[in-house]
Design a protein around this motif. Sequence first.
Motif, PDB file in Angstrom:
ATOM      1  N   LEU A 128     -24.021 -13.240  36.104  1.00 29.42           N
ATOM      2  CA  LEU A 128     -24.887 -12.949  37.237  1.00 29.42           C
ATOM      3  C   LEU A 128     -24.464 -13.728  38.480  1.00 29.42           C
ATOM      4  N   ASP A 129     -23.920 -14.939  38.269  1.00 28.86           N
ATOM      5  CA  ASP A 129     -23.528 -15.777  39.393  1.00 28.86           C
ATOM      6  C   ASP A 129     -22.176 -16.424  39.116  1.00 28.86           C
ATOM      7  N   PRO A 130     -21.063 -15.880  39.586  1.00 35.78           N
ATOM      8  CA  PRO A 130     -20.985 -14.713  40.459  1.00 35.78           C
ATOM      9  C   PRO A 130     -21.202 -13.428  39.656  1.00 35.78           C
ATOM     10  N   PRO A 131     -21.515 -12.318  40.352  1.00 42.88           N
ATOM     11  CA  PRO A 131     -21.737 -11.061  39.628  1.00 42.88           C
ATOM     12  C   PRO A 131     -20.415 -10.505  39.097  1.00 42.88           C
ATOM     13  N   LEU A 132     -20.235 -10.556  37.769  1.00 38.54           N
ATOM     14  CA  LEU A 132     -19.011 -10.095  37.121  1.00 38.54           C
ATOM     15  C   LEU A 132     -19.326  -9.076  36.043  1.00 38.54           C
ATOM     16  N   VAL A 133     -18.459  -8.095  35.920  1.00 34.65           N
ATOM     17  CA  VAL A 133     -18.524  -7.121  34.838  1.00 34.65           C
ATOM     18  C   VAL A 133     -17.160  -7.086  34.168  1.00 34.65           C
ATOM     19  N   GLY A 134     -17.089  -6.490  32.978  1.00 38.92           N
ATOM     20  CA  GLY A 134     -15.812  -6.445  32.279  1.00 38.92           C
ATOM     21  C   GLY A 134     -15.643  -5.209  31.427  1.00 38.92           C
ATOM     22  N   PHE A 135     -14.389  -4.931  31.090  1.00 33.65           N
ATOM     23  CA  PHE A 135     -14.056  -3.842  30.164  1.00 33.65           C
ATOM     24  C   PHE A 135     -12.700  -4.159  29.542  1.00 33.65           C
ATOM     25  N   PHE A 136     -12.308  -3.382  28.520  1.00 38.03           N
ATOM     26  CA  PHE A 136     -11.124  -3.687  27.722  1.00 38.03           C
ATOM     27  C   PHE A 136     -10.174  -2.488  27.619  1.00 38.03           C
ATOM     28  N   PRO A 137      -9.261  -2.317  28.568  1.00 36.34           N
ATOM     29  CA  PRO A 137      -8.293  -1.222  28.427  1.00 36.34           C
ATOM     30  C   PRO A 137      -7.223  -1.551  27.391  1.00 36.34           C
ATOM     31  N   ASP A 138      -6.751  -0.522  26.724  1.00 38.39           N
ATOM     32  CA  ASP A 138      -5.667  -0.648  25.758  1.00 38.39           C
ATOM     33  C   ASP A 138      -4.396  -1.070  26.490  1.00 38.39           C
ATOM     34  N   ARG A 139      -3.626  -1.950  25.882  1.00 40.44           N
ATOM     35  CA  ARG A 139      -2.385  -2.414  26.521  1.00 40.44           C
ATOM     36  C   ARG A 139      -1.361  -1.300  26.648  1.00 40.44           C
ATOM     37  N   LYS A 140      -1.502  -0.218  25.877  1.00 46.87           N
ATOM     38  CA  LYS A 140      -0.579   0.917  25.966  1.00 46.87           C
ATOM     39  C   LYS A 140      -1.042   1.955  26.993  1.00 46.87           C
ATOM     40  N   SER A 141      -2.168   1.733  27.617  1.00 45.68           N
ATOM     41  CA  SER A 141      -2.695   2.684  28.593  1.00 45.68           C
ATOM     42  C   SER A 141      -1.704   2.899  29.740  1.00 45.68           C
ATOM     43  N   THR A 142      -1.514   4.152  30.130  1.00 47.83           N
ATOM     44  CA  THR A 142      -0.682   4.450  31.294  1.00 47.83           C
ATOM     45  C   THR A 142      -1.529   4.469  32.570  1.00 47.83           C
ATOM     46  N   SER A 143      -2.841   4.565  32.439  1.00 43.56           N
ATOM     47  CA  SER A 143      -3.733   4.576  33.605  1.00 43.56           C
ATOM     48  C   SER A 143      -4.060   3.165  34.083  1.00 43.56           C
ATOM     49  N   TRP A 144      -4.182   2.221  33.159  1.00 42.30           N
ATOM     50  CA  TRP A 144      -4.566   0.872  33.549  1.00 42.30           C
ATOM     51  C   TRP A 144      -3.620   0.253  34.590  1.00 42.30           C
ATOM     52  N   PRO A 145      -2.284   0.345  34.453  1.00 42.92           N
ATOM     53  CA  PRO A 145      -1.419  -0.260  35.478  1.00 42.92           C
ATOM     54  C   PRO A 145      -1.670   0.298  36.887  1.00 42.92           C
ATOM     55  N   LEU A 146      -2.036   1.573  37.003  1.00 41.20           N
ATOM     56  CA  LEU A 146      -2.330   2.170  38.307  1.00 41.20           C
ATOM     57  C   LEU A 146      -3.601   1.560  38.900  1.00 41.20           C
ATOM     58  N   ILE A 147      -4.603   1.362  38.041  1.00 42.85           N
ATOM     59  CA  ILE A 147      -5.868   0.768  38.481  1.00 42.85           C
ATOM     60  C   ILE A 147      -5.655  -0.700  38.838  1.00 42.85           C
ATOM     61  N   GLU A 148      -4.924  -1.407  37.987  1.00 47.57           N
ATOM     62  CA  GLU A 148      -4.658  -2.826  38.253  1.00 47.57           C
ATOM     63  C   GLU A 148      -3.926  -3.010  39.584  1.00 47.57           C
ATOM     64  N   ALA A 149      -2.946  -2.165  39.854  1.00 46.53           N
ATOM     65  CA  ALA A 149      -2.162  -2.275  41.085  1.00 46.53           C
ATOM     66  C   ALA A 149      -3.031  -2.068  42.326  1.00 46.53           C
ATOM     67  N   ALA A 150      -4.104  -1.284  42.193  1.00 46.28           N
ATOM     68  CA  ALA A 150      -5.003  -1.036  43.325  1.00 46.28           C
ATOM     69  C   ALA A 150      -5.784  -2.288  43.708  1.00 46.28           C
ATOM     70  N   GLY A 151      -6.045  -3.169  42.726  1.00 47.40           N
ATOM     71  CA  GLY A 151      -6.767  -4.414  43.007  1.00 47.40           C
ATOM     72  C   GLY A 151      -8.270  -4.264  43.106  1.00 47.40           C
ATOM     73  N   HIS A 152      -8.767  -3.047  43.102  1.00 44.68           N
ATOM     74  CA  HIS A 152     -10.200  -2.742  43.140  1.00 44.68           C
ATOM     75  C   HIS A 152     -10.443  -1.585  42.175  1.00 44.68           C
ATOM     76  N   PHE A 153     -11.643  -1.476  41.655  1.00 46.56           N
ATOM     77  CA  PHE A 153     -11.979  -0.353  40.779  1.00 46.56           C
ATOM     78  C   PHE A 153     -13.464  -0.067  40.868  1.00 46.56           C
ATOM     79  N   CYS A 154     -13.821   1.133  40.420  1.00 45.56           N
ATOM     80  CA  CYS A 154     -15.233   1.522  40.350  1.00 45.56           C
ATOM     81  C   CYS A 154     -15.557   1.908  38.914  1.00 45.56           C
ATOM     82  N   VAL A 155     -16.659   1.395  38.410  1.00 41.21           N
ATOM     83  CA  VAL A 155     -17.169   1.783  37.100  1.00 41.21           C
ATOM     84  C   VAL A 155     -18.184   2.888  37.351  1.00 41.21           C
TER      85      VAL A 155
END
Length: 164
Positions: A47-74
């Motif tokens: 809550l302080d700071p406000p943090l959320v989390g998730f667990f992408p598979d290390r073999k994911s081809t989408s995760w590197p694209l999201i990581e490179a953006a530096g921001h994401f939306c859930v």
Amino acid sequence: MTQTTIDPADFRKVLGSYPTGVCVITAMGEEDRPAGMVVGTFTSVSLDPPLVGFFPDRKSTSWPLIEAAGHFCVNVLGSDQQDVCRAVGAKGDQKFVGVEYALSEHKLPIIANAIASIECRLYSVTEAGDHWFVMGEVLRLETTREEDPMLFHRGRYGGFAELM
């Protein structure tokens, strides 16, 4: 320390007994193309700071694209959004064909009719076995409609049913 051997099929079966919500993680990738992935591992972290989390598979081809953006939306999916879940969960670069979305002020794709959206700045990425543990610092969040969330349980999608 003794190493315990757990059968992967048993692990999936037992952990599949625990229902999870279904979210689509989105970002704007290269050439202003949306990137996305379906996750059932989303959680609040702090809550302080406000943090959320998730667990992408290390073999994911989408995760590197999201990581490179530096921001994401859930994008928290409603139980009536299985078509969105199937589209974004598909392999390849056509994940957003037929998926309606709008760009937020942070230039993040917010999926139309998602029941909630949580916009984040990438906070940290930590190795976690065959997955990554990704934390995001919440920049903006909103509930957009009061609907049943999409749930995943024992290999099937469904919704919430209140006990009487």
